[in-house]
Write an enzyme that holds these catalytic residues in place. Structure first.
Site, PDB file in Angstrom:
ATOM      1  N   ASP A   9     -38.232   2.037  -3.404  1.00 41.43           N
ATOM      2  CA  ASP A   9     -39.668   2.334  -3.367  1.00 41.43           C
ATOM      3  C   ASP A   9     -40.532   1.174  -3.832  1.00 41.43           C
ATOM      4  O   ASP A   9     -41.627   1.373  -4.360  1.00 41.43           O
ATOM      5  CB  ASP A   9     -39.988   3.598  -4.207  1.00 41.43           C
ATOM      6  CG  ASP A   9     -39.240   4.815  -3.695  1.00 41.43           C
ATOM      7  OD1 ASP A   9     -38.974   4.872  -2.487  1.00 41.43           O
ATOM      8  OD2 ASP A   9     -38.922   5.692  -4.514  1.00 41.43           O
ATOM      9  N   LYS A  12     -41.131  -1.768   0.408  1.00 39.20           N
ATOM     10  CA  LYS A  12     -40.457  -2.494   1.503  1.00 39.20           C
ATOM     11  C   LYS A  12     -41.090  -2.169   2.857  1.00 39.20           C
ATOM     12  O   LYS A  12     -41.228  -3.042   3.709  1.00 39.20           O
ATOM     13  CB  LYS A  12     -38.957  -2.128   1.535  1.00 39.20           C
ATOM     14  CG  LYS A  12     -38.202  -2.496   0.279  1.00 39.20           C
ATOM     15  CD  LYS A  12     -36.766  -2.020   0.324  1.00 39.20           C
ATOM     16  CE  LYS A  12     -36.617  -0.517   0.309  1.00 39.20           C
ATOM     17  NZ  LYS A  12     -37.032   0.139  -0.948  1.00 39.20           N
ATOM     18  N   GLY A  36     -37.505   6.385   2.344  1.00 34.58           N
ATOM     19  CA  GLY A  36     -38.845   6.779   2.762  1.00 34.58           C
ATOM     20  C   GLY A  36     -39.717   5.548   2.656  1.00 34.58           C
ATOM     21  O   GLY A  36     -40.046   5.116   1.568  1.00 34.58           O
ATOM     22  N   HIS A  37     -40.021   4.942   3.794  1.00 36.19           N
ATOM     23  CA  HIS A  37     -40.787   3.693   3.813  1.00 36.19           C
ATOM     24  C   HIS A  37     -42.190   3.988   4.337  1.00 36.19           C
ATOM     25  O   HIS A  37     -42.360   4.309   5.509  1.00 36.19           O
ATOM     26  CB  HIS A  37     -40.075   2.638   4.665  1.00 36.19           C
ATOM     27  CG  HIS A  37     -38.733   2.251   4.115  1.00 36.19           C
ATOM     28  ND1 HIS A  37     -37.913   1.336   4.718  1.00 36.19           N
ATOM     29  CD2 HIS A  37     -38.086   2.649   2.994  1.00 36.19           C
ATOM     30  CE1 HIS A  37     -36.812   1.200   3.989  1.00 36.19           C
ATOM     31  NE2 HIS A  37     -36.889   1.993   2.948  1.00 36.19           N
ATOM     32  N   GLN A 219     -33.363   1.563  -0.063  1.00 36.13           N
ATOM     33  CA  GLN A 219     -33.028   1.685  -1.483  1.00 36.13           C
ATOM     34  C   GLN A 219     -33.298   0.343  -2.191  1.00 36.13           C
ATOM     35  O   GLN A 219     -34.185  -0.368  -1.786  1.00 36.13           O
ATOM     36  CB  GLN A 219     -31.583   2.177  -1.680  1.00 36.13           C
ATOM     37  CG  GLN A 219     -31.371   3.636  -1.292  1.00 36.13           C
ATOM     38  CD  GLN A 219     -31.212   3.870   0.197  1.00 36.13           C
ATOM     39  OE1 GLN A 219     -30.399   3.239   0.852  1.00 36.13           O
ATOM     40  NE2 GLN A 219     -31.988   4.766   0.759  1.00 36.13           N
TER      41      GLN A 219
END
Ligand code: GDP
Ligand code: IMO
Ligand code: MG
Length: 429
Positions: A9, A12, A36-37, A219
């Site tokens: 988080d 990225k 979750g990007h 990650q």
């Protein structure tokens, strides 16, 4: 390649979306829809989970590599959501025929395994990530390419279910819920088929033709299965080495590693976190930084920037340029603490301890730096940053011995500073 330097988080998604303008192909190498990007673009918010963040740029090709664990239902719903937002992915989004499949029973086993852990729960995203990688390593898993031949797919799935059911009954006293499973996967196969490709061969060809390739990590370093805070980690190699294996792309052809870090640190899920703030301060940072999980909505734990950890991440990944995100979150912070070393039982530590139990007991040594107490939100030029913010960045870069090539001052695309005369600036076109 872009890699998370902390516990995920780091921003990225925003960084990859920005950099993608200068690259032709963007490829994900590990993890799955535990990622979750978040990308804010055109007033819309996209949370990309399996699809590389470069997809939002028209004309770019996006690849999901062999090292990814692939849930076809999650993938199709992501593709549908993109289509609804007017983003056409056809002919430019591909998934490796070698990527490992996630089945619904992997999610069931993820939850069962967490529930069975009395004290030390990992706090997984319960997406079935770990159990799918388990099957891959045990050489009983199934891959995307196998989905395409219905008859043999059903036969192999039957065998897999038989074995997994026996394990589940024995370990957790619960049968797997597999009703309608084979039919639902066979039904999805026709929609998945046009996306399936030999993505490694595509990358080699593209590299031979001189096209610019960008690899997107999911990650972060401290969640890496081998090098992170084991066992409080994810089940893949999130660090830079994972890109070579996860994509089938030779390390000799990877030319730069961009590490992404926040101006502070967050972690979602359990496990040691030496520079974690007391809840009163953490709550403030959480609110200002909107630190809630993009996938699970869980509040993220917040802490100070940890240079001991970032030194480890820098050496481990071979980071050549650092990106610092969320600088604006510190705009009202009077004093900023930075962890510069760890002490364990009174003595300074030289290297990152391997044991989570030791890491949970280390005492960080802090340096206190003055805040800037001026808005930096949406600043896009380095020389417009307040002096104290530049001093903070300089302190970090000097300690790590790495350039800071990019600074993010807001979630939007244009809230981005490219530091002049850096290696990172030299690739942008
Ligand atoms: P990722 O998993 O590394 O892609 O990061 P996430 O998307 O899970 O979390 C980063 C969050 O911070 C997202 O909500 C982004 O929109 C947001 N974000 C990224 N960069 C900045 C920034 O510079 N400032 C602020 N305030 N928010 C940012
Ligand atoms: P992105 O790509 C932050 C964490 C989970 C849990 C541990 C294991 O958005 O940075 P898993 O479901 O992978 O078995 O969970 O890893 N985790 C993440 N934390 N960002 C992520 O991805 C994460 N993906 C997994 O919270 O602690
Ligand atoms: Mg995320």
């Amino acid at each position: 390649m872009v890699v998370g330097a902390q516990w995920g988080d780091e921003g990225k998604g925003k960084v990859v979306d920005y950099l993608s303008a200068s690259f032709d192909l963007i490829a994900r190498y590990q993890g799955g829809h535990n990622a979750g990007h978040t990308v804010l673009w055109n007033g819309k918010k996209f949370v990309l989970q399996l699809v590389p963040s470069g997809i939002l740029r028209p004309g770019k090709t996006a690849l999901i590599g062999p090292g990814v664990v692939f849930d076809p239902a999650a993938f199709l719903s992501e593709v549908d959501a993109l289509a609804q937002a007017g983003i056409d992915v056809s002919g430019r989004l591909f998934v490796s025929n070698r990527a490992q499949l996630i089945f619904p029973f992997h999610r069931q086993l993820d939850r069962a395994s967490e529930n069975a852990r009395a004290g030390a729960k990992i706090g997984t995203t319960s997406r079935g990530i770990g159990p799918s990688y388990e099957d891959k390593m045990a050489r009983r898993g199934m891959r995307v390419g196998e989905l395409l031949d219905a008859q043999s797919f059903r036969r192999k799935l039957d065998d897999l279910i038989r074995e997994k059911n026996a394990l589940s009954e024995a370990l957790y006293a619960q049968p797997l819920d597999v009703s309608g499973l084979a039919d639902s996967y066979v039904a999805m196969a026709d929609r998945i088929r046009p996306f399936v490709a030999d993505t490694a061969a595509m990358l080699w060809r593209a590299a031979d033709e001189g096209r610019a390739l960008l690899f997107e990590g999911a990650q972060g370093t401290m969640l890496d299965i081998d090098h992170g805070t084991y066992p409080y980690v994810t089940s893949s190699n999130a660090t830079s080495g994972g890109a070579a294996t996860g994509l089938g792309f030779p390390p000799t052809r990877i030319t730069a590693v961009v590490g992404v870090t926040k101006a502070y640190t967050t972690r979602v899920g359990n496990g040691p976190f030496p520079s974690e703030m007391p809840e009163l301060e953490a709550g403030e940072v959480r609110n200002r930084g909107v630190e809630f999980g993009a996938v699970t909505g869980r509040p993220r734990r917040c802490g100070w920037l940890d240079l001991f950890m970032l030194r480890y991440a820098t050496r481990l990944n071979g980071i050549s340029s650092l990106v610092v995100t969320k600088l604006d979150v510190f705009d009202t912070q009077r004093e900023i603490q930075v962890a510069v070393g760890y002490r364990y039982r009174g003595s300074p530590l030289g290297e990152m301890p391997a044991e989570a139990e030791i890491l949970a007991q280390v005492e960080p040594e802090y340096r206190t730096l003055p805040g800037w107490c001026t808005p930096t939100s949406s600043i896009a030029r380095y020389d417009e940053l307040p002096q104290a913010a530049r001093d903070y960045l300089r302190f970090v870069a000097d300690d790590l011995g790495v350039e800071i090539g990019m600074i993010s001052t807001g979630p939007e695309r244009d809230a981005t500073i490219i530091a002049p005369s850096t290696q990172l600036a030299s690739w942008l076109r």
